[in-house]
Design an enzyme around this catalytic site. Structure first.
Site, PDB file in Angstrom:
ATOM      1  N   SER A 201      40.055  41.242  50.780  1.00  0.00           N
ATOM      2  CA  SER A 201      39.060  41.861  49.934  1.00  0.00           C
ATOM      3  C   SER A 201      39.458  43.287  49.543  1.00  0.00           C
ATOM      4  CB  SER A 201      37.694  41.806  50.638  1.00  0.00           C
ATOM      5  OG  SER A 201      36.653  42.033  49.743  1.00  0.00           O
ATOM      6  N   ASP A 398      35.985  31.697  45.636  1.00  0.00           N
ATOM      7  CA  ASP A 398      35.510  33.082  45.666  1.00  0.00           C
ATOM      8  C   ASP A 398      35.467  33.638  44.250  1.00  0.00           C
ATOM      9  OD1 ASP A 398      34.880  35.693  46.639  1.00  0.00           O
ATOM     10  OD2 ASP A 398      36.988  36.239  46.491  1.00  0.00           O
ATOM     11  N   CYS A 401      36.608  38.434  44.245  1.00  0.00           N
ATOM     12  CA  CYS A 401      38.044  38.777  44.223  1.00  0.00           C
ATOM     13  C   CYS A 401      38.806  37.468  43.997  1.00  0.00           C
ATOM     14  CB  CYS A 401      38.482  39.436  45.518  1.00  0.00           C
ATOM     15  SG  CYS A 401      37.621  40.973  45.927  1.00  0.00           S
ATOM     16  N   HIS A 455      35.742  33.298  50.105  1.00  0.00           N
ATOM     17  CA  HIS A 455      36.333  34.619  50.321  1.00  0.00           C
ATOM     18  C   HIS A 455      37.055  34.726  51.664  1.00  0.00           C
ATOM     19  CE1 HIS A 455      36.442  38.858  49.091  1.00  0.00           C
ATOM     20  NE2 HIS A 455      36.083  39.205  50.318  1.00  0.00           N
ATOM     21  N   GLU A 456      36.462  34.170  52.705  1.00  0.00           N
ATOM     22  CA  GLU A 456      37.035  34.240  54.052  1.00  0.00           C
ATOM     23  C   GLU A 456      37.870  32.989  54.308  1.00  0.00           C
ATOM     24  OE1 GLU A 456      34.069  35.323  57.001  1.00  0.00           O
ATOM     25  OE2 GLU A 456      32.914  36.350  55.457  1.00  0.00           O
TER      26      GLU A 456
END
Length: 481
Positions: A201, A398, A401, A455-456
């Site tokens: 991120s 995501d 980003c 995202h993760e």
């Protein structure tokens, strides 16, 4: 995580903070360092005073929390990286051959988000499964292969506490280096090991700058102008990073209309937003680049947030970190937060303050200096040019980003193999014969899109994440199994 846009906009209105430089190390002999046991608030801390960085490390050994694999050591506690600045760290030895394993430092983003997110939700030794309130061992923990150091920075993030003079990525780097120097001095057995930085991120800012700062310090140590331990930096990995606003703001529109899951906006809205980007957002970002001024960069960030990202976020209900999820249903679940706030857990690990995963305060200064709008593409290019392995990778669900923007950033990196990289096609990345994503490589730079991941990334694709992590740390490029 990278801040949600509403939070960072609010921070732009706060009062400016004064920059305080990190203490410079001075030449001295190691016999001036001190070790002792100190009991505070019923907690027995192992204390190490590091003369060269004028810092003190206080930690608890083998708390029994999270990592319960027999024979695997862990250390958790604080380092005083500056006056009234206590930075939290949690270190886990490798489960396999720790005396030979590399050392990897993990930083979550924000700015101002705790690395306990990565520890408990992504790739640490334990996770919370099936709505359990106690963690269980993670079979795909990255400490299966590497010695892992998780750091809460800047001050005020996670368990870190005290005064926070950091107001930008550049001003954050010296404090991180101080922590690493004190860590090496306290645990000299890890000196000269292969070292890696992995982050996500806002790590698109952190990763390049921290790596570049470490390389500069290594050169200064060689020149005799800085006293310290050189870090054998071999690899940098950044997933779903925020590197360059000019490239990635436009890619947000591209992703919103053209991702592989569902359109977040319609064609007419996309056309209108491209026009806004060209006429309002990009000129403001160009001014930020041209002047380098805090006010200009903060203004650019605000314009792009409000006039490009805002309409996309308002167009339909989705979680910006995983567009397959609704906005009000946090995913992955935040079970670990309540766990880390339990008094018995805090006592065991040596934590001194109430845990906050992504508090606003640490990022106030970043918002004031317009750090979000500042590009770290050139710094990334300089890091790649040194020849170390660099991996940019992204989960393809995501938005904030997104993988399209990360790919465009990778294509823009300037290095010897840039033309070859730009012309390379994407190929499947397989784990045990099953495609988990796509990647391309030229020289020492690799890009990977990870399927069915938000995202993760390691939370969604733990086996694939561990495989590529291990390959990059071994000095290899991604390869299928």
């Amino acid at each position: 995580m990278r801040w949600s846009r509403s939070i960072s906009t609010a921070l732009l209105a706060a009062v400016a903070q004064t920059v305080v430089a990190a203490p410079a190390p001075s030449s001295s002999s190691s016999h001036l360092n001190k070790r002792y046991i100190e009991e505070r608030d019923g907690i027995a801390y192992n204390v190490f005073e590091h003369y060269e960085t004028a810092s003190k490390m206080s930690f608890v050994k083998n708390s029994g929390v999270c990592e319960t694999t027999p024979g695997v050591n862990q250390y958790s506690g604080y380092l005083e990286v500056g006056k009234n600045m206590s930075m939290w760290f949690w270190f886990f030895e490798a489960r396999n051959k720790p005396a030979e394993a590399p050392l990897v430092t993990w930083f979550n983003g924000g700015p101002g988000c705790s690395s306990m997110i990565g520890l408990f939700q992504e790739h640490g030794p334990c996770q919370f499964y099936n709505n359990a309130t106690e963690p269980s061992l993670n079979p795909w923990s990255w400490n299966n292969y590497a010695n892992m150091l998780y750091v809460d920075q800047p001050i005020g993030t996670g368990f870190s506490y005290g005064d926070d003079p950091v107001n930008s990525t550049v001003t954050a780097a010296p404090y991180v280096w101080n922590l690493l120097q004190a860590f090496y001095a306290s645990f000299p057995e890890y000196a000269c090991r292969d070292f890696g930085i992995f982050t996500e991120s806002y790590g698109g800012h952190y990763g390049p700058e921290f790596a570049h700062y470490i390389q500069d310090q290594n050169a200064a140590i060689d020149a005799g102008t800085v006293a310290g331990e050189k870090l054998a930096l071999k690899a940098v990995g950044i997933n779903n990073g925020w590197f360059d606003s000019t490239i990635q703001e436009r890619a947000g529109i591209e992703f919103a209309i053209g991702n592989s899951y569902r359109p977040l906006i319609n064609e007419s809205t996309a056309a209108a937003l491209y026009d806004v980007f060209d006429k309002r957002c990009k000129p403001a970002l160009d001014k930020c680049v041209a002047t380098g001024g805090d006010a200009e960069c903060a203004d650019a960030d605000s314009i792009c947030i409000n006039e490009v990202d805002g309409p996309i976020s308002a167009a339909t209900d989705f979680d910006t970190y995983d567009i397959r999820q609704p906005s009000k249903d946090p995913f992955p679940p935040n079970t670990y937060v309540d766990y880390l706030r339990r008094p018995d857990v805090m006592q065991k690990i040596g934590a001194k303050v109430r845990y906050e995963s992504c508090p606003n305060a640490p990022g106030v200064g970043f918002g004031r200096t317009g750090d979000d709008a500042r590009s770290f593409l050139d710094t990334l290019s300089e890091v790649v040019q040194t020849g170390m392995q660099v991996l940019l990778w992204a989960g393809d669900a995501d938005y904030i980003c997104n993988w399209m923007g990360n790919l465009h950033v990778a294509d823009a990196v300037k290095y010897a193999n840039a033309t070859q990289f730009g012309e390379a096609g994407m190929e499947d990345y397989k784990v045990a014969g099953v495609a988990k994503g796509q990647f391309k490589t030229a020289g020492n730079l690799s890009f990977m899109r990870v399927f069915e991941a938000g995202h993760e990334v390691p939370y969604y694709q733990p086996e694939a994440s561990f495989q590529v992590f291990m390959q990059i740390m071994q000095g290899e490029v991604p390869s299928s199994t």
